[in-house]
Design a protein around this motif. Structure first.
Motif, PDB file in Angstrom:
ATOM      1  N   SER A 242      -6.700   3.837  -7.041  1.00  0.00           N
ATOM      2  CA  SER A 242      -5.401   3.444  -6.498  1.00  0.00           C
ATOM      3  C   SER A 242      -4.370   3.413  -7.620  1.00  0.00           C
ATOM      4  O   SER A 242      -4.516   2.662  -8.585  1.00  0.00           O
ATOM      5  CB  SER A 242      -5.510   2.069  -5.836  1.00  0.00           C
TER       6      SER A 242
ATOM      7  N   ARG B 191       1.542   2.829  -3.370  1.00  0.00           N
ATOM      8  CA  ARG B 191       0.419   3.337  -4.126  1.00  0.00           C
ATOM      9  C   ARG B 191      -0.120   4.611  -3.481  1.00  0.00           C
ATOM     10  O   ARG B 191       0.129   4.902  -2.313  1.00  0.00           O
ATOM     11  CB  ARG B 191      -0.693   2.284  -4.233  1.00  0.00           C
TER      12      ARG B 191
ATOM     13  N   ALA C 289      -3.758   7.447  -3.886  1.00  0.00           N
ATOM     14  CA  ALA C 289      -5.052   7.692  -4.514  1.00  0.00           C
ATOM     15  C   ALA C 289      -4.945   8.852  -5.495  1.00  0.00           C
ATOM     16  O   ALA C 289      -4.340   9.887  -5.205  1.00  0.00           O
ATOM     17  CB  ALA C 289      -6.099   7.990  -3.455  1.00  0.00           C
TER      18      ALA C 289
ATOM     19  N   GLU D 156       0.822  -1.212   0.000  1.00  0.00           N
ATOM     20  CA  GLU D 156       0.000   0.000   0.000  1.00  0.00           C
ATOM     21  C   GLU D 156       0.855   1.261   0.000  1.00  0.00           C
ATOM     22  O   GLU D 156       0.423   2.300  -0.508  1.00  0.00           O
ATOM     23  CB  GLU D 156      -0.935  -0.013   1.210  1.00  0.00           C
TER      24      GLU D 156
END
Length: 411
Positions: free
Chosen positions: A217, A208, A210, A205
């Protein structure tokens, strides 16, 4: 009760390394540590033989799969998902066969009470379900570790595999001679696996972010959002392909770095397979949209290899160790970029050529001065072997491209 504890305590071992767990079970059965039929002295003698044959068959199938899969996956990357499915299925089947043997499923059930049969069936089902869940979690952890750049080349996976082997052998022995202690040990093992799962998930995560426009993502190294296609400022990749916190200053160099790691040139998601016709499954972008893109990629790969050759020669001058270190540097660097974009038959030929050259040149690597040229020769030969199909594809694409008519000459 000890039989049921021994069955449930073996879940982590069959869920992580069914090959080693099956081998340990067969050996312990041969020594009489695991008796058939949950300790029932009236179990027929053929039950142990039948269980040993079934477990031995699973052992042979899993051994063959582990031996050949690395080569098969290197040639046909699209088969990679089936590798993990086969691992989970084999782990579940091995665990249930072991539980069936231990609980008397291979023995006659005519003289066993209904309550014992019901409890045995429930335990067998629980063994299958728990082993399936543990194998899926273990598979997810292995996928996360293999996705870390340099994990294989730097020996991380090798050390982890050796540690798991010792862990499984010791655990199966504990299940045989101290089932209560083995059942208690399942709790910290489950905790460690859960922690590892969430740590790797957190690491993924962190790669990545937003998208500000559509909240999709998006990989930090992406030039475009895979959802709305909005342009963004990507993060650069470091020398071994990890995402850094530094913005990419050169767009063309960043695109080459993405393609060298077999990632999409736009959204930075991994490509299922490289090649001149590769296309991203996430955003639909072609790896090489124009014929000239292949030529640009090859020229960049040639320059990267030339810059890496002096370092490979320096490492190759060290006997034995230098050969291993040089090949690790080659695998980790962008100098190995072209290898990810050949078709399956070209990758197969290149793999055979690389292994043959490694066997031949490794004999010469111990010779002073001559050994310094071994690793660069392997790098150049592998590069040329993988480069030729892309060069041919670029030539065919250029010849098939429509030719714009020349403007009329002024009168």
């Amino acid at each position: 009760m000890g039989s049921y504890l021994a069955v449930l305590a073996a879940v982590p071992y069959f869920g992580s390394r069914p090959l080693v767990a099956s081998a340990a079970a067969v050996l312990l059965m041969a020594l009489g540590a695991f008796e058939a039929g949950a300790g029932d002295p009236g179990a027929p003698p053929h039950s142990r033989f039948l269980a040993a044959v079934v477990i031995g068959t699973l052992f042979a199938v899993w051994s063959a799969q582990r031996f050949v899969w690395g080569h098969v996956e290197a040639v046909w990357p699209r088969l990679s998902p089936w590798r993990w499915r086969a691992a989970v299925a084999t782990a579940t089947a091995s665990g249930m066969v072991f539980a069936g043997y231990r609980l008397g499923a291979f023995a006659s059930s005519a003289e066993r009470p209904t309550s014992a049969l019901l409890l045995g069936g429930m335990t067998l089902g629980a063994m299958g379900a728990l082993t399936l869940a543990f194998a899926q979690a273990h598979t997810r952890i292995r996928q996360g570790l293999e996705a870390i750049p340099g994990a294989e080349e730097l020996g991380v996976l090798l050390v982890l595999g050796a540690g798991e082997m010792l862990f499984v052998v010791g655990g199966m022995t504990l299940c045989a001679f101290a089932p209560t202690a083995a059942a208690i040990a399942v709790l910290p093992i489950t905790g460690l696996v859960t922690c590892a799962y969430f740590l790797l998930r957190a690491r993924e995560e962190s790669e990545r972010i937003a998208c500000p426009s559509c909240a999709t993502s998006t990989h930090r190294a992406a030039l475009r959002c895979p959802g709305c296609g909005a342009l963004r400022e990507p993060s650069a990749l470091d020398v071994i392909g990890r995402t850094s916190r530094t913005p990419a200053s050169d767009t063309q160099a960043h695109i080459f770095a993405l393609l060298a790691r077999c990632r999409c040139r736009a959204c930075a998601e991994p490509l299922e397979a490289g090649g001149p016709t590769a296309c991203c499954a996430r955003c639909g972008t072609s790896a090489f949209p124009a014929p000239d893109d292949i030529q640009k990629f090859l020229r960049a790969a040639d320059r990267t290899l030339l810059r890496t050759l002096p370092l490979l020669a320096l490492l190759g001058a060290v006997p034995v160790v230098g050969l291993v270190a040089g090949l690790c540097v080659l695998r980790l660097s962008s100098a190995n970029a072209v290898a990810a974009h050949g078709r399956w038959k070209h990758r197969l030929v290149a793999r055979v050529v690389r292994v043959g050259l490694l066997l031949v040149f490794s004999l010469l690597q111990v010779v002073p001065f001559l050994g310094a040229a071994v690793v660069p020769l392997i790098a150049v030969a592998s590069h040329l072997s993988n480069r030729r199909p892309l060069q041919r594809a670029a030539a065919l694409a250029a010849s098939a491209a429509p030719v714009e008519p020349a403007p009329p000459a002024p009168a």
